[in-house]
Every structure is written in structure tokens, then in C-alpha cells.
Design a protein around this motif. Structure first.
Motif, PDB file in Angstrom:
ATOM      1  N   PRO A 252     -12.247  11.391  -7.769  1.00  0.00           N
ATOM      2  CA  PRO A 252     -12.515  12.131  -7.825  1.00  0.00           C
ATOM      3  C   PRO A 252     -13.129  12.645  -6.819  1.00  0.00           C
ATOM      4  CG  PRO A 252     -11.531  11.217 -10.204  1.00  0.00           C
ATOM      5  CD  PRO A 252     -11.787  10.105  -9.141  1.00  0.00           C
TER       6      PRO A 252
ATOM      7  N   LYS B 204      -4.738   1.166  -9.271  1.00  0.00           N
ATOM      8  CA  LYS B 204      -5.080   1.951  -8.807  1.00  0.00           C
ATOM      9  C   LYS B 204      -5.442   0.768  -7.230  1.00  0.00           C
ATOM     10  CE  LYS B 204      -9.393   4.605  -8.297  1.00  0.00           C
ATOM     11  NZ  LYS B 204     -10.284   5.683  -8.714  1.00  0.00           N
TER      12      LYS B 204
ATOM     13  N   ALA C 115       0.621  -1.108   0.147  1.00  0.00           N
ATOM     14  CA  ALA C 115      -0.136   0.197  -0.418  1.00  0.00           C
ATOM     15  C   ALA C 115       0.647   1.516   0.216  1.00  0.00           C
ATOM     16  CB  ALA C 115      -1.316   0.041   1.418  1.00  0.00           C
ATOM     17  N   ARG C 116       2.191   1.800   0.177  1.00  0.00           N
ATOM     18  CA  ARG C 116       3.527   2.397  -0.389  1.00  0.00           C
ATOM     19  C   ARG C 116       3.596   2.803   1.461  1.00  0.00           C
ATOM     20  NH1 ARG C 116       3.261   6.339  -5.021  1.00  0.00           N
ATOM     21  NH2 ARG C 116       1.333   5.889  -4.819  1.00  0.00           N
TER      22      ARG C 116
ATOM     23  N   GLY D  85      -8.219   8.972  -4.019  1.00  0.00           N
ATOM     24  CA  GLY D  85      -7.789   9.640  -5.268  1.00  0.00           C
ATOM     25  C   GLY D  85      -8.783   8.828  -6.184  1.00  0.00           C
TER      26      GLY D  85
ATOM     27  N   ALA E  34     -10.970  11.260  -2.068  1.00  0.00           N
ATOM     28  CA  ALA E  34     -10.001  12.122  -1.671  1.00  0.00           C
ATOM     29  C   ALA E  34      -8.673  10.895  -1.677  1.00  0.00           C
ATOM     30  CB  ALA E  34      -9.865  12.931  -1.237  1.00  0.00           C
ATOM     31  N   ILE E  35      -8.325  10.600  -0.736  1.00  0.00           N
ATOM     32  CA  ILE E  35      -7.083  10.211   0.333  1.00  0.00           C
ATOM     33  C   ILE E  35      -7.360   8.681  -1.155  1.00  0.00           C
ATOM     34  CG2 ILE E  35      -5.770   8.326   1.855  1.00  0.00           C
ATOM     35  CD1 ILE E  35      -6.851   9.974   3.703  1.00  0.00           C
TER      36      ILE E  35
END
Lengths: 274, 406
Positions: free
Chosen positions: B120, B89, B74-75, B118, B115-116
Motif C-alpha cells: 500500500p 504475499k 511467481a505466477r 502489492g 505497487a506491483i
């Protein structure tokens, strides 16, 4: 990984985080956004009483504006200063305070700091608008200089962001940083021409028997330069010197890049250190 | 299976363990470096690929590095060496509530989380009702999430994560939370995602759900990959290796009553080899052995065993009276075996009650409630629902007479 899509997503998230900051800032307080204005006004009142009434400090006469008001003189330097401290302390808090977000989700972590600064820009602009209205009422025609002030706001914001990025990431690794920053900013405040004018700093001064060109050194302080530049525009109604402006842009960009670099180096370990 | 969706290559992750969690400059300055640290490798040289459109399980004991690996995917964490590449994604759902802000309302958190992840704004607005409906939180969506129950918290987090239409969904151990209806909804959503070619990575301790959901499974052991293969194979191996011994004697646990002329001393569960175990597999031979002792002679004693689920449902209750094997009189010690050629219980945990009673089955000499608890692991036959396998067989016959188009 398309950087364009990344950029768009980041921008939306930034807007979102900033709005969250703004909404949350005065949530549950009765006066709400009025606090944003009451804070600098009360500080102004305190300093005006102490320095103008007790110390009998004279406000320098604005040239060419001819304005003479200690309170307004003070506000012109105090508002940029408040913006800087709010941004830095807000950022120190936001990285620690959003630990759960950092530990459990991925997003560009810089955005936490940038959104914090952005939310304070909004307050800053609000305060500046109020100040401009007061200045207009007392007869200072600031409108032609508004673009210069806005440019200064952008430059100061860059400077504040760089500083906030570096300090907030250090603070995660060494929690002492926040206490240190507290003391440092107190000293910095009095070493910057906020409550007094640069003219009060002696041209030369003997320290341990050595003659030191004190004012020249003093002027290297970025916040001295920022305060002077804002005051030039708002109080004196004159353009800041080109060299000052160039110095400010250089130092702001350098600080911003350095902050970004430092933050990038340590960002990867934030989740495990928090 | 086309190209892989996730490639994990030689990933190692090190954690620093601070002896004194003293993050101070003083310590750093005095010692010349940042406090004394021990290093701990949570992951060592982990490599595997996750095919696109599959669901992939990560299993292992506590501390084996599954969650760390998921966080690296998940980075959130950055591995020391190696690389992880993920196509598309990523939406991660780690632990309880993926980073909600407690002071904000459910609505605000949905937007923030979206938003986190990603998504829109416009799309989020469009999907908002769907997200809330999926979580079943229409009434509470404007409440601050700090007032939510943990179940509500998880449901909302899960609903956002799954509805942002990720290409890769990372899920950590959340399926265990939420009621049955919600779990079923989740499973449907998983199936839906899979059918649309999305990839799911699931970390779980619940072997049954891993078994049901995952195509392939990686077994991590102390930070290293022990096995990567088809789900059933790995789960079977894993279950075999991880034998947690239950206390065989329930003397302290269960209730006990009776007049005491005869006593059940101990109860054992034996596998096909005759060794005492606490876990068996569906379809294997098993024996419940009752060691008894009669202090006084008793006429026509009846031995009885009942098997019940944890919530108290009786699954079976054989007695020696029903089997017509009642001795005329007993005295002294011995044991009675109740043998199942094939134990048809489906995976789960069960309790054994035993008793010795008189022939009328109204007077207990000794009754021991929940004397032994045991687990049933997946075996053959494999069925996903219910308590027991009844051994039904499927057959399909096509109508031959009709001329309908196919």
C-alpha cells in the motif's frame, strides 16, 4: 487469496500506472500538457480548412440550439473518436513496451491496458471541458446535459477498453495486428460521421443493382452512434434517443466482456510470447 | 516446520520454439496454424513442498528449468499441468532489476515496483527511506534508472523486493552481483526474514551461497527433480556429478621463463586414488605431481610449488630445499610428488605455479606461472570463511563456582 485485498492492491496499482502514463506522456516536451489540446485543435483546423473552405461543406444547423459552426460540429465528433484511437493504439504499444515488466513481475496484466485507457480519459475530459467552455461562450448552454455527456464518456470508455484488451493481446501473438488496425481505423474514421453529418449518407443506395437501405446499416456502426450521441448533447443541445443509448450501452458492455474474456484466455502466455 | 508455504504438485511447463520467429498472420493463414513449432518441456512433473520459514535452494545446470520453475511460482508463467499454491504475499526478484522502467527516476520506480508487489502507498511512503538506505542510493534516487550501473540497479530492485515484507521471497541469481558489503547486508536480511517465519526460495549457481543460506535444496536435471534433501547432501551430490574438466595442461595459459637446463614438462593434480583431476574436496588427500626433464646435469636443483588464489594471494609455497630433500645432481626425466594427506584449502579456485631453481633460489631453470588451475569443493572440515582450514577445535566450559542466575 482474498479477493478484497487483491482488489484494493489492483486499484492502487491502477492509480499508479495511470499516473505514470500521465506523467510520462508529455515528459521532456516544452509545451507539455498543452499538446493534449493542441492536437485536436490542429486536426480541427486542417479539416475545417479542407472541408469548410475547399469543399464548402455547410455545418448543419443545431436543433434546437440553432448553432451553426463547422469547426464546433467537427470537434463534437472528433474528440470521442480521438479518445478511442488513442486508447487502442496506446494499448497496443503499452503491452509491447512493458515487456520487461510482464516478463519479470506478476500483476494483473489487464491493468496495463486499463491504465492506458484511463490516462486517455483524463485527456478526453480535459478536451471536453475546453470544448464546453467554447460552446458556452458562443451561447450553447451545455451545462444541463453534462451528466449525460459524462455517462456517454463512461460507456465509450467501456467500449474502448474492450476493444483495446482484445487487440493488444492479439498483437502480441501476431505483430501484424498493429498494421492492420492502422488501416482499419482509417477506414472506420471516414465511415463514421466525424467530418460530415449522418444526413449526407443516402437513405437508400443501389449496390451492384441491389437496393440497400444504406443509412440504416450505417447507423449500426457504434462510432456513428457515439458521434451522434455526443453531438446531440453538445451541438444540438438535445437528449440522444433512448434506443441509441440502449444500443450503445449494450454494445459497450458486450465489447468490454468479450475483450476481458479474450485477454484472460491469452494473458497466461504473455510472458513467454513477448 | 509447520504446514508448507509452497506446494508444487506435478508441474509441467512447455515452451514452443518457433523455427522462424515470424509472428505474422500470413504464415498463420497459409499454414492453417501458427508457424511450425517444436515443443520443449522445460519442466516435467515437478513436485515438492517448501516448509514455511525455511530457505529453499533450486540448483541444476543451465537449462535445467530452475528459473522457469521460479517464474511459475511467481505466477509470471502458467504451467501446462499441475498446480503451485503459495501461501501469503509473494515478492519475486528475477534477473537484473525486477522490471524497472528506464526512463523513470529511482524514486518513481520504487513506488511503481512497490505497487506491483502489492505494498500500500502509505506503507511504501513510510518505508521509502529504509529502502533507499538499504540500497545505498540516497544520492541517485532522483536520477532516471537508465543512468544507473548494473550494481545500483540490482541493489535497488533487491531492496524493494525485500522490504515489501513478503511472506515468500523468490530470488534468482542476483546475489552474485553487488559488492561484498551489499552481499553481507542481503544475507543478514535473509536471516532476518527467516527468523520471522518467512520463506525464501533461491536459484543459484554459486554452491557456496546455496550451502550457506539454504536449509533444503532441490536439484533439477533436464526439467525433472533429481533430488530433494538437506542442503549439504544435495550440494555434495551435485558437485560430485557435475565435473567440468579443466584443461590439465596450462602450456598456453601461463607465463614461463628460465634458463632451460631443466624443464617441468607437465603438472598434474591427483586425488586420493591417483587419478588426474581438476577438482578436489576440502580434507581429502591430494598430490601435485611435477614431471621434469633435465637436459644437462644440474647440481642441487630445488623444486618449488606455490598455490595462489585468483587475485594473486599466495596461500602456500613449499620447496624441496625447505623440506631438506635436495639431490646432489640430477639428469634425465622423472617426476616429483608433493603430497598432502589432507588438503586444507577451503572451497574456491586456485592456481599452481611450479619451478626448478638452483640451490640459492635466485636462478630459475624453469619457472611456470599458473600452470594448473583447480577448484576446491566443500568437504570436511566445513568452514564458511577464509582460504584454509587451520583445524582449530572448539570447546566450551561453564563457570562452576559462581552463583549467578542463568
Amino acid at each position: 487469496m482474498t479477493s478484497l485485498a487483491d482488489y484494493r492492491e489492483s486499484r492502487e496499482l491502477l492509480t499508479h500506472l495511470t499516473l505514470r502514463e500521465l506523467r510520462g506522456k508529455y515528459k521532456r516536451s516544452t509545451l507539455g500538457w498543452a499538446w493534449s489540446l493542441l492536437n485536436p485543435l490542429s486536426t480541427m483546423l486542417i479539416f475545417t480548412i479542407v472541408f469548410r473552405v475547399f469543399f464548402r461543406a455547410e455545418a448543419p444547423e443545431g436543433s434546437p440550439s440553432g448553432l451553426s459552426s463547422f469547426a464546433l460540429f467537427l470537434l463534437c465528433g472528433l474528440l470521442p473518436w480521438n479518445f478511442l484511437t488513442n486508447s487502442v493504439f496506446g494499448s497496443l504499444g503499452t503491452v509491447i513496451g512493458n515487456a520487461s515488466l510482464i516478463r519479470k513481475t506478476y500483476f494483473p496484466r489487464e491493468l496495463l491496458v486499463v491504465s492506458q485507457v484511463a490516462s486517455w480519459i483524463v485527456s478526453f475530459l480535459l478536451e471536453l471541458s475546453l470544448l464546453a467552455v467554447i460552446l458556452l461562450i458562443v451561447g450553447n448552454m451545455v451545462l444541463p446535459l453534462v451528466p449525460v455527456v459524462l455517462a456517454l464518456v463512461v460507456v465509450l470508455a467501456l467500449f474502448a477498453t474492450g476493444l483495446s484488451l482484445a487487440l493488444s493481446v492479439f498483437n502480441v501473438f501476431f505483430r501484424d495486428v498493429q498494421h492492420f488496425v492502422g488501416i482499419f481505423f482509417q477506414a472506420w474514421f471516414y465511415l463514421s460521421p466525424i467530418v460530415y453529418s449522418v444526413d449526407l449518407v443516402p437513405e437508400r443506395h443501389a449496390i451492384f443493382g441491389t437496393d440497400v437501405p444504406l443509412r440504416a446499416i450505417y447507423k449500426w456502426n457504434p462510432m456513428a452512434a457515439f458521434a451522434e450521441a455526443f453531438r446531440d448533447c453538445l451541438y444540438h443541445l438535445r437528449l440522444p434517443s433512448l434506443s441509441t443509448f440502449a444500443y450503445l450501452v449494450t454494445i459497450a458492455v458486450a465489447t468490454f466482456l468479450l475483450g476481458l474474456f479474450i485477454f484472460g484466455r491469452f494473458e497466461g502466455r504473455l510472458a513467454e510470447e513477448l | 516446520m509447520s504446514e508448507p508455504s509452497i506446494v508444487v504438485e506435478g508441474v509441467s511447463k512447455r515452451f514452443r520454439l518457433y523455427h522462424e520467429r515470424n509472428q505474422s498472420l500470413k504464415v498463420a493463414l497459409l499454414r492453417g496454424r501458427r508457424a511450425v513449432v517444436d515443443e520443449f518441456w522445460a519442466l516435467r512433473d515437478v513436485s515438492f513442498e517448501v516448509p514455511q520459514g525455511s530457505s529453499f535452494g533450486l540448483i541444476g545446470e543451465n537449462g535445467s528449468g530452475k528459473s522457469t520453475l521460479l517464474k511459475c511460482m511467481a505466477r509470471i508463467l502458467r504451467p501446462e499441468t499441475g498446480s503451485i499454491s503459495v501461501v501469503g504475499k509473494v515478492s519475486a526478484l528475477l534477473e537484473l532489476g525486477a522490471g524497472f522502467h528506464p526512463e523513470l527516476s529511482g524514486r518513481e520506480n520504487v513506488f511503481l515496483n512497490g505497487a506491483i508487489l502489492g505494498l500500500p502507498q502509505k506503507e511504501l511512503q513510510r518505508k521509502f527511506d529504509e529502502i533507499v538506505a538499504f540500497a545505498g542510493l540516497e544520492q541517485f534516487i532522483d536520477q532516471p534508472v537508465k543512468n544507473y550501473s548494473s550494481g545500483m540497479y540490482v541493489r535497488l530492485g533487491f531492496s524493494v523486493a525485500i522490504n515489501v515484507d513478503p511472506d515468500v521471497l523468490l530470488v534468482d541469481e542476483v546475489l552474485a552481483v553487488g559488492d561484498e558489503v551489499f552481499q553481507r547486508k542481503c544475507n543478514e536480511k535473509f536471516a532476518d526474514l527467516k527468523s520471522r517465519g518467512k520463506t525464501i526460495v533461491l536459484v543459484s549457481h554459486a554452491m557456496t551461497s546455496v550451502h550457506n543460506i539454504c536449509d533444503r535444496v532441490a536439484w533439477l536435471d533436464h526439467g525433472q527433480v533429481k533430488m530433494v534433501d538437506a542442503a549439504r547432501k544435495v550440494v555434495d551430490e551435485y558437485v560430485g556429478a557435475v565435473q567440468v574438466d579443466r584443461t590439465v595442461d596450462g602450456e598456453d595459459g601461463g607465463e614461463r621463463w628460465g634458463s632451460g637446463e631443466a624443464r617441468v614438462e607437465t603438472v598434474e593434480l591427483l586425488d586420493a586414488n591417483g587419478s588426474s583431476v581438476s577438482r578436489i574436496r576440502t580434507g581429502e588427500a591430494a598430490t601435485i605431481r611435477l614431471h621434469y626433464r633435465f637436459h644437462e646435469p644440474v647440481d642441487k636443483p630445488v623444486f618449488a610449488v606455490t598455490i595462489q588464489t585468483l587475485d594473486g594471494t599466495h596461500v602456500s609455497g613449499p620447496t624441496t630445499r625447505d623440506a631438506d630433500q635436495v639431490p646432489d645432481r640430477l639428469l634425465g626425466a622423472g617426476y616429483v610428488d608433493l603430497t598432502f594427506d589432507r588438503m586444507m584449502l577451503l572451497p574456491g579456485t586456485f592456481d599452481i605455479n611450479v619451478s626448478i631453481q638452483d640451490y640459492s633460489c635466485l636462478h630459475p631453470y624453469d619457472f611456470r606461472h599458473k600452470v594448473l588451475r583447480f577448484d576446491v569443493e566443500p568437504g570436511e572440515p566445513h568452514e564458511s570463511f577464509g582460504l584454509v582450514a587451520l583445524g582449530g577445535r572448539w570447546a566450551r566450559t561453564e563457570d562452576t563456582g559462581t552463583e549467578e542466575t542463568t
